[in-house]
Design a protein around this motif. Structure first.
Motif, PDB file in Angstrom:
ATOM      1  N   PRO A 121       0.844  -1.198   0.000  1.00 37.18           N
ATOM      2  CA  PRO A 121       0.000   0.000   0.000  1.00 37.18           C
ATOM      3  C   PRO A 121       0.877   1.246   0.000  1.00 37.18           C
ATOM      4  O   PRO A 121       2.063   1.177   0.360  1.00 37.18           O
ATOM      5  CB  PRO A 121      -0.789  -0.128   1.311  1.00 37.18           C
ATOM      6  CG  PRO A 121       0.070  -0.955   2.196  1.00 37.18           C
ATOM      7  CD  PRO A 121       0.808  -1.903   1.291  1.00 37.18           C
ATOM      8  N   PRO A 122       0.362   2.407  -0.409  1.00 35.18           N
ATOM      9  CA  PRO A 122       1.168   3.626  -0.385  1.00 35.18           C
ATOM     10  C   PRO A 122       1.579   3.980   1.035  1.00 35.18           C
ATOM     11  O   PRO A 122       0.828   3.766   1.987  1.00 35.18           O
ATOM     12  CB  PRO A 122       0.246   4.684  -0.990  1.00 35.18           C
ATOM     13  CG  PRO A 122      -1.135   4.132  -0.829  1.00 35.18           C
ATOM     14  CD  PRO A 122      -1.006   2.650  -0.906  1.00 35.18           C
ATOM     15  N   SER A 123       2.775   4.516   1.184  1.00 33.61           N
ATOM     16  CA  SER A 123       3.262   4.878   2.513  1.00 33.61           C
ATOM     17  C   SER A 123       2.556   6.112   3.055  1.00 33.61           C
ATOM     18  O   SER A 123       2.423   6.277   4.272  1.00 33.61           O
ATOM     19  CB  SER A 123       4.778   5.124   2.469  1.00 33.61           C
ATOM     20  OG  SER A 123       5.082   6.136   1.510  1.00 33.61           O
ATOM     21  N   ASP A 124       2.095   6.993   2.173  1.00 35.14           N
ATOM     22  CA  ASP A 124       1.376   8.197   2.581  1.00 35.14           C
ATOM     23  C   ASP A 124      -0.038   8.128   2.016  1.00 35.14           C
ATOM     24  O   ASP A 124      -0.232   8.158   0.800  1.00 35.14           O
ATOM     25  CB  ASP A 124       2.098   9.444   2.072  1.00 35.14           C
ATOM     26  CG  ASP A 124       1.432  10.734   2.564  1.00 35.14           C
ATOM     27  OD1 ASP A 124       0.498  10.638   3.384  1.00 35.14           O
ATOM     28  OD2 ASP A 124       1.854  11.824   2.124  1.00 35.14           O
ATOM     29  N   VAL A 125      -1.037   8.031   2.906  1.00 33.91           N
ATOM     30  CA  VAL A 125      -2.425   7.902   2.461  1.00 33.91           C
ATOM     31  C   VAL A 125      -3.214   9.177   2.711  1.00 33.91           C
ATOM     32  O   VAL A 125      -4.439   9.172   2.678  1.00 33.91           O
ATOM     33  CB  VAL A 125      -3.116   6.709   3.169  1.00 33.91           C
ATOM     34  CG1 VAL A 125      -2.483   5.400   2.773  1.00 33.91           C
ATOM     35  CG2 VAL A 125      -3.097   6.893   4.689  1.00 33.91           C
ATOM     36  N   GLU A 140     -12.522   6.086  -6.272  1.00 33.71           N
ATOM     37  CA  GLU A 140     -11.105   5.809  -6.028  1.00 33.71           C
ATOM     38  C   GLU A 140     -10.829   5.217  -4.648  1.00 33.71           C
ATOM     39  O   GLU A 140      -9.804   4.557  -4.458  1.00 33.71           O
ATOM     40  CB  GLU A 140     -10.285   7.101  -6.202  1.00 33.71           C
ATOM     41  CG  GLU A 140     -10.292   7.640  -7.623  1.00 33.71           C
ATOM     42  CD  GLU A 140      -9.675   6.646  -8.602  1.00 33.71           C
ATOM     43  OE1 GLU A 140      -8.662   6.007  -8.236  1.00 33.71           O
ATOM     44  OE2 GLU A 140     -10.220   6.505  -9.722  1.00 33.71           O
ATOM     45  N   TYR A 141     -11.710   5.427  -3.680  1.00 36.05           N
ATOM     46  CA  TYR A 141     -11.429   4.957  -2.327  1.00 36.05           C
ATOM     47  C   TYR A 141     -12.465   3.949  -1.832  1.00 36.05           C
ATOM     48  O   TYR A 141     -12.106   2.852  -1.404  1.00 36.05           O
ATOM     49  CB  TYR A 141     -11.322   6.161  -1.377  1.00 36.05           C
ATOM     50  CG  TYR A 141     -10.144   7.038  -1.727  1.00 36.05           C
ATOM     51  CD1 TYR A 141      -8.857   6.696  -1.336  1.00 36.05           C
ATOM     52  CD2 TYR A 141     -10.312   8.190  -2.502  1.00 36.05           C
ATOM     53  CE1 TYR A 141      -7.765   7.479  -1.687  1.00 36.05           C
ATOM     54  CE2 TYR A 141      -9.233   8.979  -2.861  1.00 36.05           C
ATOM     55  CZ  TYR A 141      -7.959   8.613  -2.452  1.00 36.05           C
ATOM     56  OH  TYR A 141      -6.883   9.382  -2.815  1.00 36.05           O
ATOM     57  N   ARG A 146      -9.642   1.441  -0.592  1.00 33.86           N
ATOM     58  CA  ARG A 146      -8.383   2.098  -0.257  1.00 33.86           C
ATOM     59  C   ARG A 146      -8.558   2.995   0.956  1.00 33.86           C
ATOM     60  O   ARG A 146      -9.480   3.816   1.021  1.00 33.86           O
ATOM     61  CB  ARG A 146      -7.886   2.941  -1.438  1.00 33.86           C
ATOM     62  CG  ARG A 146      -7.487   2.139  -2.661  1.00 33.86           C
ATOM     63  CD  ARG A 146      -7.240   3.051  -3.849  1.00 33.86           C
ATOM     64  NE  ARG A 146      -6.223   4.072  -3.537  1.00 33.86           N
ATOM     65  CZ  ARG A 146      -6.013   5.146  -4.290  1.00 33.86           C
ATOM     66  NH1 ARG A 146      -6.749   5.353  -5.378  1.00 33.86           N
ATOM     67  NH2 ARG A 146      -5.086   6.019  -3.948  1.00 33.86           N
ATOM     68  N   HIS A 361       3.948  -3.605   4.830  1.00 32.15           N
ATOM     69  CA  HIS A 361       2.536  -3.453   4.468  1.00 32.15           C
ATOM     70  C   HIS A 361       1.768  -2.598   5.470  1.00 32.15           C
ATOM     71  O   HIS A 361       0.615  -2.244   5.209  1.00 32.15           O
ATOM     72  CB  HIS A 361       1.865  -4.827   4.376  1.00 32.15           C
ATOM     73  CG  HIS A 361       2.415  -5.688   3.286  1.00 32.15           C
ATOM     74  ND1 HIS A 361       1.821  -5.794   2.050  1.00 32.15           N
ATOM     75  CD2 HIS A 361       3.518  -6.481   3.243  1.00 32.15           C
ATOM     76  CE1 HIS A 361       2.517  -6.625   1.292  1.00 32.15           C
ATOM     77  NE2 HIS A 361       3.556  -7.051   1.992  1.00 32.15           N
ATOM     78  N   VAL A 363       0.515   0.575   7.425  1.00 31.22           N
ATOM     79  CA  VAL A 363       0.353   2.003   7.134  1.00 31.22           C
ATOM     80  C   VAL A 363       0.190   2.751   8.443  1.00 31.22           C
ATOM     81  O   VAL A 363      -0.620   2.362   9.293  1.00 31.22           O
ATOM     82  CB  VAL A 363      -0.877   2.240   6.229  1.00 31.22           C
ATOM     83  CG1 VAL A 363      -1.104   3.725   6.000  1.00 31.22           C
ATOM     84  CG2 VAL A 363      -0.718   1.505   4.908  1.00 31.22           C
TER      85      VAL A 363
END
Length: 428
Positions: A121-125, A140-141, A146, A361, A363
């Motif tokens: 997953p992206p490190s910055d959400v 998108e979410y 997400r 993984h 966050v």
């Protein structure tokens, strides 16, 4: 005219209330007057403390009214929504059988492939609220499951000042509440005012002993049934006053879902027969959470539904684990005896090889007052309070497709509950 207007202090008596602002403060005085009529349509008047002048002076005020009551002819549709909501809840709760038998048999599927093959997953959400539309957020979410923290997502609440500890104490302090430990275990029952004094005084010597106020309302099948039909008066008569129910009715003009949230199409609670938002219908697990510094909610999953957390005050630290790592965890109704104090402690105790698979993984982010946090279905999350916090939260499922996936996940992985690292991961 209209839902908002600039009003002088001298004209407040036009709304039926004459207020003495000398000692108590204008904002708090208006808030308390609002609370006395919380079961009737009323105006909510909001202002910044810095704008309050001398008694009889003038100040810039914003007035907004809560959503109007639904017309009588929508009642059959609202009842249809209630029946469908209870049916969906029953389907989701079948996952409790899965969780029960897995605990009894000790059978928790384990797979390292989940960690090795799934994308990180992206490190910055975090994203800003400015420019975020309902369509973008939904597509998108919500649809893509997400996680995201929207900076300033609820900073436009008309009654943000109502969510201070002092105001909640003044309006609801006499109501008894149950306060809880790190995984919803009830620690004691006491008046809300007494608990809030402890929060303001940081009365716990050790952070791990700090107690939080989460779901402060009656549980059980009868209460769920009455809530689905909006019969809060009957619940009050049967069970007594509830802080969550009182705040839901009394403060509904002082908050609203983020502007970018879906306006309809909810499959749980069911709102497809008649469009209702979280201020019209009591969404599942709606709560006003109050936590002191050091308060912890251990790693868990929320009943395989989407969860939104709206911070009115304070600072919280979030740890999220995506659902594709579910095979590395055990789903239990509560935290087992002897378990580590937190997921972060469990993670630190893992062998290096296992930690190397799992840690990338995870966050992490910090949310502050005015932020909106979206935790999608199946995402494990642990929350630690860094500064005393008041937060509004509720759960939902959006669209029929998400509902089918939520039911399937609940039946296979088990209903929501605590998540602890699988013992086999300790042997990696």
């Amino acid at each position: 005219e209209g839902p908002a207007a600039a009003l002088p202090v001298d004209d407040l008596d036009a709304y039926g209330t004459v207020l003495d602002v000398t000692f108590i403060g204008l904002a708090d005085c208006i808030h308390r007057a609002r609370m006395t009529a919380r079961h009737k349509p009323a105006w909510v008047v909001v202002l910044k403390a810095a704008e309050v002048g001398a008694p009889g002076g003038r100040a810039a005020l914003t007035a907004s009214r809560p959503p109007p009551p639904r017309p009588w002819y929508t009642l059959p549709f609202r009842w249809g929504n209630a029946v469908a909501t209870l049916s969906v809840l029953a389907l989701l709760r079948l996952g409790r059988l899965t969780r029960f038998w897995r605990e009894r048999l000790g059978w928790h599927p384990f797979s390292l492939d989940a960690a090795s093959r799934a994308p990180l997953p992206p490190s910055d959400v975090s994203i800003p609220a400015a420019g975020l539309t309902e369509a973008v957020f939904t597509d998108e979410y919500v649809a893509k499951n997400r996680a995201v923290v929207v900076r300033g997502g609820v900073s436009d609440w008309p009654g943000l000042h109502q969510w201070t500890l002092n105001n909640l104490d003044g309006a609801y302090g006499a109501i008894p509440v149950k306060v809880q430990r790190a995984h919803f275990e009830t620690a004691e029952r006491l008046p809300l005012s007494q608990y809030l004094r402890r929060v303001m005084e940081s009365a716990w010597q050790r952070p791990q002993d700090a107690l939080s106020l989460r779901y402060a309302y009656p549980r059980g099948k009868a209460a769920d049934f009455l809530r689905a039909f909006g019969q809060f008066g009957a619940i009050r008569w049967l069970y007594g006053e509830s802080f969550t129910h009182a705040a839901y009715g009394g403060l509904r003009g002082g908050w609203h879902p983020p502007a970018f949230f879906p306006k309809g199409g909810y499959a749980f609670p069911w709102t497809l027969f008649c469009q209702e938002d979280p201020r019209d219908r009591f969404f599942y697990d709606f709560g006003v959470y109050i936590s002191p510094a050091g308060g912890l909610t251990r790693l868990h999953v929320d009943s395989q539904t989407d969860n939104v957390l709206l911070l009115a005050s304070g600072v919280k630290q979030f740890t999220l684990v995506p659902p594709h790592l579910a095979p590395l965890f055990c789903n239990t109704a509560g935290v087992p005896d002897g378990a580590a104090a937190s997921f972060e402690a469990e993670l630190a105790a893992l062998p290096p090889a296992a930690a190397a698979r799992l840690a990338p993984h995870v966050v992490r982010f910090t949310a502050r007052a005015g932020d909106a946090v979206f935790v999608p279905r199946g995402w494990m999350h642990e929350v630690r309070t860094l500064e005393p916090s008041v937060m509004v939260t509720y759960n939902f499922v959006h669209s029929a497709g998400d509902l089918a996936r939520a039911c399937a996940d609940s039946w296979w992985y088990g209903y929501g509950g605590a998540r602890t690292i699988h013992p086999k991961l300790l042997l990696v």
